[in-house]
Write a protein that holds these residues in place. Sequence first.
Motif, short mmCIF file in Angstrom:
data_model
loop_
_atom_site.label_atom_id
_atom_site.label_comp_id
_atom_site.label_asym_id
_atom_site.label_seq_id
_atom_site.Cartn_x
_atom_site.Cartn_y
_atom_site.Cartn_z
N UNK A 304 6.38 11.65 38.12
CA UNK A 304 7.07 10.40 37.85
C UNK A 304 6.76 9.31 38.87
N UNK A 305 7.03 8.12 38.47
CA UNK A 305 6.85 6.94 39.33
C UNK A 305 8.19 6.23 39.41
N UNK A 306 8.59 5.85 40.62
CA UNK A 306 9.83 5.10 40.76
C UNK A 306 9.58 3.82 41.52
N UNK A 307 10.29 2.82 41.19
CA UNK A 307 10.20 1.49 41.82
C UNK A 307 11.60 1.10 42.26
N UNK A 308 11.70 0.64 43.53
CA UNK A 308 13.01 0.22 44.04
C UNK A 308 12.89 -1.17 44.66
N UNK A 309 13.83 -1.99 44.39
CA UNK A 309 13.87 -3.36 44.93
C UNK A 309 15.30 -3.63 45.39
N UNK A 310 15.52 -3.89 46.71
CA UNK A 310 16.87 -4.22 47.16
C UNK A 310 17.32 -5.57 46.63
N UNK A 311 18.60 -5.67 46.38
CA UNK A 311 19.16 -6.92 45.85
C UNK A 311 19.71 -7.74 47.02
N UNK A 312 19.15 -8.92 47.29
CA UNK A 312 19.63 -9.74 48.42
C UNK A 312 20.96 -10.42 48.09
N UNK A 313 21.97 -9.63 47.98
CA UNK A 313 23.25 -10.16 47.54
C UNK A 313 24.14 -10.56 48.72
N UNK A 314 24.19 -9.75 49.74
CA UNK A 314 25.12 -10.00 50.85
C UNK A 314 24.41 -10.52 52.10
N UNK A 315 23.25 -10.00 52.41
CA UNK A 315 22.53 -10.42 53.63
C UNK A 315 21.24 -11.11 53.23
N UNK A 316 21.10 -12.36 53.68
CA UNK A 316 19.93 -13.17 53.32
C UNK A 316 19.17 -13.63 54.56
N UNK A 317 19.17 -12.78 55.58
CA UNK A 317 18.38 -12.98 56.81
C UNK A 317 18.71 -14.30 57.51
N UNK A 318 19.98 -14.67 57.48
CA UNK A 318 20.37 -15.92 58.15
C UNK A 318 20.18 -15.82 59.66
N UNK A 319 20.39 -14.62 60.22
CA UNK A 319 20.22 -14.46 61.66
C UNK A 319 18.78 -14.70 62.09
N UNK A 320 17.84 -14.05 61.38
CA UNK A 320 16.43 -14.22 61.74
C UNK A 320 15.96 -15.66 61.56
N UNK A 321 16.39 -16.31 60.47
CA UNK A 321 15.98 -17.70 60.23
C UNK A 321 16.55 -18.62 61.31
N UNK A 322 17.81 -18.37 61.69
CA UNK A 322 18.41 -19.22 62.73
C UNK A 322 17.72 -19.08 64.06
N UNK A 323 17.40 -17.86 64.44
CA UNK A 323 16.69 -17.65 65.71
C UNK A 323 15.30 -18.27 65.68
N UNK A 324 14.61 -18.10 64.57
CA UNK A 324 13.27 -18.68 64.48
C UNK A 324 13.33 -20.21 64.52
N UNK A 325 14.32 -20.80 63.87
CA UNK A 325 14.47 -22.27 63.90
C UNK A 325 14.78 -22.75 65.32
N UNK A 326 15.65 -22.00 66.03
CA UNK A 326 15.99 -22.39 67.40
C UNK A 326 14.77 -22.29 68.32
#
Length: 445
Positions: A304-326
Motif C-alpha cells: 500500500x501507499x499512504x499520503x499524509x498532510x498536516x492541517x495548518x489549523x492551529x499553528x501557522x509558524x508565527x514564531x519563526x516568521x516573527x524572528x526572521x522579520x526581526x
Amino acid sequence: MKFRIACSGAISLASGWVYRLAMMIPLVLFSVFARAEPLTLEQAWQRAETANPDLQAAQANLLGAQGQLRDARALFWNNPAISGDVFRRQIPDPTQSVTTRDWSVGIAQTFETAGQQGLRRGIASENLTATQEDIRNAQRQLRLAVAQRFFRVLSLQSRISMERQTLELIEGAANAVQKRFAAGADTRLDTNLAQVEAERARNQVLLLQGQLVQARADLAALLQLPPAALPEVTGTLDAPLPRYSLNQVLSSLNSRADLQAAAHRLEEARGLLRLERAAVIPDVTVGLRYGREGSAFQDDTLLGVNVSVPIPLFRRNATGIGRAQAELTQREISARALDRDARAQIQALWQQWENLVARVERLNSTVLPKLEENQRLSRIAYREGEIGLLQLLLVNRQVLDSRRDLLDAQTDLRLTQMALQGASGWPEAQQSSMPAPGAATVQAK
C-alpha cells in the motif's frame, strides 16, 4: 634483566632530551632570525596571517558554512523514515485455534513544498559567501593593525637614530666648550648649558628606547612571536603617495569586505524570512508499505501507499516568521549604519590625508632647508666668536624640532594612508604611485 631495564630507561631519557631539543631548535632559530633580520611590512603581514588567533578563528567558521551548504544541496532536506511491525495474532475457529504471525515494513519520505528547498540552498550559499567576506575583513583589519604597529616601531627607530646623531653633535659642542672654558675663553654658564643640553639629549634617547621596547612588544604580540622576541623592522616612512581621487576611493567602498559581508547577510535574512513564510504550507509525506497477514487458510500479501498532510489549523509558524522579520530589520539597520559610518570615515581620513601631505611638503621644501642653512651658518659664526653658545644651541634646537616634526608628519601620513586604504577597501592591484612631496627620506634598520 636489570641491565635491560637500565638500558631501556637510558634510551627513554635520551629520547626525551632529543625530543625537547628538536622542539627547541625551531624556536631558537626563529628567535635568532627575528632578532637578526629586520622584518619588512610584507613579511610582518605574512607572519600575522599565518599565526594570528583572531584570523584563524574567523577561518574556522568556514567549515560550518560549508557543512550547511552541503546539507542544503542534498536531494531532500528530510531523511526517509523506515518502519516495521510484527504481530502475533490468534484467530478463533470453531474446530481449532489458529495462531498467525503478521508483519509489515514501510518507508516514508517527506517532501518540502512552496520552494523551501531552493530557498534553503540560497540561504546556505549566502551564508558561505558572507563567511568568506568575514575572513577577508578579518584579514583587512589584521593588516591594518600590523601596519600601524609596524610604522610605530619604524618611526621610533628613526627617531632614536636621529636623536643619537643630535647627541653626538651636542657632546662635541660640550667638549669644545669645556676646552674653551679651561682656556678661559668661555664662562661657567656656557659650560653648564652645554652639559645640561647633552644630558637632555641622553635622557631623550633613553625615553625613546623605552617606548621602542613597548612598541616592539605590541608588534610581537600581534605576530604571535615567542615572548622573548622583539622584532626590528626595516622600511621607509617616505614611500610614494598613491594616485587616486576621493571619488575613486568612495567608489571602491562597495568592495570592502565587511560591507560585502553585510550585504550577503542581508540577503540571507531575506531568504530566511521567505523560508519561514513558505513553511506555513505543510509538507507532504508519502509512504510505501509491504507486509503479510496470516489467516486460517492462506497468508495475505499487503502492498500500500499512504499520503499524509498536516492541517495548518492551529499553528501557522508565527514564531519563526516573527524572528526572521526581526533579524531582517536588525540587519538592514546595521547595514545602513555601517555604510554611513564607512563613508564618513573616508571623508574625514581624506581631509586628514590632504592636510598631512601639505604639511610634509611645507616642512621638506621650506622650513627644514632654511633651518639647516642657519645651523651651518651658526656653527661658522660660533667658531669665529660672533655668537655665543646660547644662540648656537637655539639654532640646533630649532633644527632638531623641525626634523621631529617632519618625522611625526611622515609617520602620521603613512598611518593615515593605510587607514584610508583599509577603510575604502582600495584594491592594492589598482594602486599607482606618484613622487612623494619633497626629497627628505627617513629610513631605519
